[in-house]
Design an enzyme around this catalytic site. Structure first.
Site, PDB file in Angstrom:
ATOM      1  N   ASN A 119      63.304  33.939 -23.380  1.00 56.14           N
ATOM      2  CA  ASN A 119      64.441  34.859 -23.317  1.00 56.14           C
ATOM      3  C   ASN A 119      65.325  34.433 -22.143  1.00 56.14           C
ATOM      4  OD1 ASN A 119      63.652  36.464 -20.844  1.00 56.14           O
ATOM      5  ND2 ASN A 119      61.807  36.694 -22.106  1.00 56.14           N
ATOM      6  N   LYS A 141      53.142  17.013 -28.382  1.00 54.92           N
ATOM      7  CA  LYS A 141      54.448  17.376 -28.932  1.00 54.92           C
ATOM      8  C   LYS A 141      54.452  17.159 -30.447  1.00 54.92           C
ATOM      9  CE  LYS A 141      59.307  16.373 -29.035  1.00 54.92           C
ATOM     10  NZ  LYS A 141      60.357  15.398 -28.826  1.00 54.92           N
ATOM     11  N   PRO A 146      49.559  40.854 -24.889  1.00 55.08           N
ATOM     12  CA  PRO A 146      49.259  42.162 -24.305  1.00 55.08           C
ATOM     13  C   PRO A 146      50.456  42.733 -23.548  1.00 55.08           C
ATOM     14  CG  PRO A 146      47.939  40.426 -23.278  1.00 55.08           C
ATOM     15  CD  PRO A 146      48.764  39.779 -24.334  1.00 55.08           C
ATOM     16  N   PHE A 174      61.093  48.279 -16.087  1.00 54.57           N
ATOM     17  CA  PHE A 174      62.499  48.061 -16.434  1.00 54.57           C
ATOM     18  C   PHE A 174      62.608  48.155 -17.948  1.00 54.57           C
ATOM     19  CE2 PHE A 174      65.591  46.681 -13.227  1.00 54.57           C
ATOM     20  CZ  PHE A 174      64.816  46.798 -12.090  1.00 54.57           C
ATOM     21  N   LYS A 189      53.964  54.283 -21.242  1.00 52.19           N
ATOM     22  CA  LYS A 189      53.273  53.352 -20.334  1.00 52.19           C
ATOM     23  C   LYS A 189      52.811  54.044 -19.056  1.00 52.19           C
ATOM     24  CE  LYS A 189      55.963  49.515 -22.284  1.00 52.19           C
ATOM     25  NZ  LYS A 189      56.257  48.089 -22.243  1.00 52.19           N
TER      26      LYS A 189
HETATM   27  N1  CTP Z   1      56.374  44.647 -20.411  1.00 53.92           N
HETATM   28  C1  CTP Z   1      55.126  44.160 -20.100  1.00 53.92           C
HETATM   29  N2  CTP Z   1      54.434  43.407 -20.998  1.00 53.92           N
HETATM   30  C2  CTP Z   1      54.953  43.128 -22.215  1.00 53.92           C
HETATM   31  C3  CTP Z   1      56.237  43.625 -22.546  1.00 53.92           C
HETATM   32  C4  CTP Z   1      56.922  44.377 -21.627  1.00 53.92           C
HETATM   33  O1  CTP Z   1      54.646  44.411 -18.985  1.00 53.92           O
HETATM   34  N3  CTP Z   1      54.266  42.382 -23.051  1.00 53.92           N
HETATM   35  C5  CTP Z   1      57.086  45.452 -19.418  1.00 53.92           C
HETATM   36  C6  CTP Z   1      58.403  44.859 -18.926  1.00 53.92           C
HETATM   37  O2  CTP Z   1      58.197  44.060 -17.770  1.00 53.92           O
HETATM   38  C7  CTP Z   1      59.253  46.080 -18.611  1.00 53.92           C
HETATM   39  C8  CTP Z   1      58.727  47.123 -19.591  1.00 53.92           C
HETATM   40  O3  CTP Z   1      57.454  46.674 -20.033  1.00 53.92           O
HETATM   41  O4  CTP Z   1      59.018  46.560 -17.306  1.00 53.92           O
HETATM   42  C9  CTP Z   1      59.610  47.363 -20.771  1.00 53.92           C
HETATM   43  O5  CTP Z   1      59.810  46.152 -21.432  1.00 53.92           O
HETATM   44  P1  CTP Z   1      60.718  46.056 -22.724  1.00 53.92           P
HETATM   45  O6  CTP Z   1      60.746  44.633 -23.208  1.00 53.92           O
HETATM   46  O7  CTP Z   1      62.023  46.753 -22.478  1.00 53.92           O
HETATM   47  O8  CTP Z   1      59.941  46.993 -23.722  1.00 53.92           O
HETATM   48  P2  CTP Z   1      58.816  46.772 -24.738  1.00 53.92           P
HETATM   49  O9  CTP Z   1      57.693  47.664 -24.320  1.00 53.92           O
HETATM   50  O10 CTP Z   1      58.488  45.322 -24.925  1.00 53.92           O
HETATM   51  O11 CTP Z   1      59.455  47.405 -26.045  1.00 53.92           O
HETATM   52  P3  CTP Z   1      60.635  46.864 -27.013  1.00 53.92           P
HETATM   53  O12 CTP Z   1      60.619  45.346 -26.909  1.00 53.92           O
HETATM   54  O13 CTP Z   1      60.232  47.383 -28.327  1.00 53.92           O
HETATM   55  O14 CTP Z   1      61.915  47.472 -26.521  1.00 53.92           O
END
Ligand code: CTP
Length: 399
Positions: free
Chosen positions: A213, A292, A308, A327, A345
């Site tokens: 990302n 690769k 996870p 966040f 969470k």
């Molecule tokens: N996060 C995490 N582990 C993951 C995914 C997300 O610890 N595998 C944490 C991110 O660091 C952030 C929070 O969860 O602090 C929210 O992440 P976000 O990507 O906005 O949400 P998701 O829970 O992944 O939900 P969605 O993608 O459906 O919006």
């Protein structure tokens, strides 16, 4: 910055004085009012004309001080004016004078005549820095809570030695000044351990291809600087980032969500405050090929498996003394999904930030957010630098 802030720069006589041109120019361009004092030694390395041009204001020198061309004593006037006083490069001579409360020029008199926080950025030859007398003075100086410091770092010195004594770079000095403008020198995270994650994780299919990302890690780096400048011991677990790691921050490099999870779990129990600013992948390729893959072997569809959710796991492990902050980078309605994540969470707070607006979010130096907590608290943070947002977040959590 939202209102005009006032920074006084004291330049000492060292070759690193040239770096102050960049510090002053950057501060001025961000809307900060800057005044500068040059010692006699500083004038040998950089001219008052350079500093006056960049700060759009007369540069102050000892000749002006002794000539008494001002209606009020200059050191009193400047001392009362300054919100933050940054002295860089700090020479062994000025360091010694400050440690002992001596004042024999405009710079040292202004230190004594002011009450604002003072940021010190020492710069000298390695042997000079290591000298017992200098170290004694330095330790004595740091017992005064008014003094904050950045550096010195290690590297190639102007004397061709490689060692400690190199002045912090403008990229380190400038955020420290902003932090002091925000906090006024208050270290409300002193004695706390803060664990921060940042960057975008990469889930590799083979050594060169990955699911990732656009996160650059800037928000987490800003959080790390803000926490450090508020007195915390900071551990930063980061996915690949291109920016340098700021000084006095323990950094742990990771790539995948699994590696990040492991590093975070290792440091979680000791942490008082945990901020997950990383953009963690939600899925990874079901299989990893250590060689690769040739183009012709790439699959038409990529089977994925979930990774996870680190933050959700921390929510389960969290102890009552720990604060857990997430966040939520969102498009469209940012509040509703962020509140859901806060609840699901088991977080103490979450920063909901839009990623579909211009000039904020991924990769930008600026951000905006709505801060939400588990007691129904809500604070809107208008677009600002990521460092400012980091400080607003800590204000919100510690309030
Ligand atoms: N996060 C995490 N582990 C993951 C995914 C997300 O610890 N595998 C944490 C991110 O660091 C952030 C929070 O969860 O602090 C929210 O992440 P976000 O990507 O906005 O949400 P998701 O829970 O992944 O939900 P969605 O993608 O459906 O919006």
């Amino acid at each position: 910055m939202s209102k005009t802030r006032r920074v006084l720069i004291g330049i000492g006589g060292g070759i690193a004085a040239y770096k102050m041109a960049e510090v002053i120019s950057t501060l001025f361009q961000s809307g900060v009012e800057v005044r500068a004092i040059l010692t006699e030694g500083a004038r040998k390395f950089i001219t008052p004309l350079t500093i006056a041009t960049l700060s759009r204001h007369q540069a102050y020198t000892d000749s002006l001080f002794w000539e008494a061309t001002h209606h009020r004593p200059l050191h009193i006037e400047l001392g009362e004016w300054a919100e933050v006083f940054a002295i860089a490069p700090l020479t062994a001579n000025t360091l010694g004078k400050l440690a002992h409360g001596l004042a024999d020029n405009l710079l040292t008199n202004t230190v004594l005549a002011s009450r604002c926080p003072v940021l010190l950025a020492p710069a000298m030859n390695t042997e000079m820095w290591a000298a017992q007398s200098v170290q004694r003075n330095w330790q004595l100086l740091l017992t005064d809570p008014r003094y904050h410091h950045i550096g010195p770092g290690s590297g190639l010195l102007a004397c061709d030695r490689v060692g400690t004594g190199r002045m912090a770079e403008p990229s380190e000095i400038i955020p420290s000044i902003y932090s002091l403008l925000h906090t006024g020198g208050k270290e409300d995270l002193a004695g706390k351990r803060v664990l921060i994650s940042t960057g975008g994780t990469r889930e590799h299919l083979d050594p060169v291809r990955f699911i990732g990302n656009p996160a650059t890690g800037k928000m987490g780096l800003a959080l790390a600087i803000a926490a450090r400048d508020r007195g915390a011991k900071v551990t930063l677990v980061h996915a690949p980032i291109t920016s340098a790691i700021p000084t006095r921050i323990q950094a742990i490099a990771t790539v995948s969500a699994a590696e990040m999870r492991e590093a975070i779990l290792t440091h979680f129990a000791q942490a008082d405050l945990i901020v997950m600013a990383a953009a963690v992948a939600d899925v990874k390729p079901a299989a990893y090929c250590p060689e690769k893959l040739p183009k012709k072997s790439l699959p038409n569809a990529l089977p994925l498996v979930a990774v996870p959710d680190i933050l959700a796991e921390l929510g389960q492990l969290k102890q009552p003394h720990q604060k857990l902050i997430g966040f939520a980078a969102q498009t469209g309605d940012i509040v509703k999904p962020a509140l859901q994540k806060l609840k699901d969470k088991k977080l103490n707070a979450i920063a909901a930030n839009p990623i579909d607006l211009p000039n904020v979010g991924f990769g930008s130096d600026r951000n905006q957010a709505i801060l939400l907590d588990d007691r129904g608290g809500e604070k809107i943070i208008e677009p600002c630098s990521k460092l400012q947002l980091a400080h607003y977040l800590f204000d919100f959590i510690l309030d």
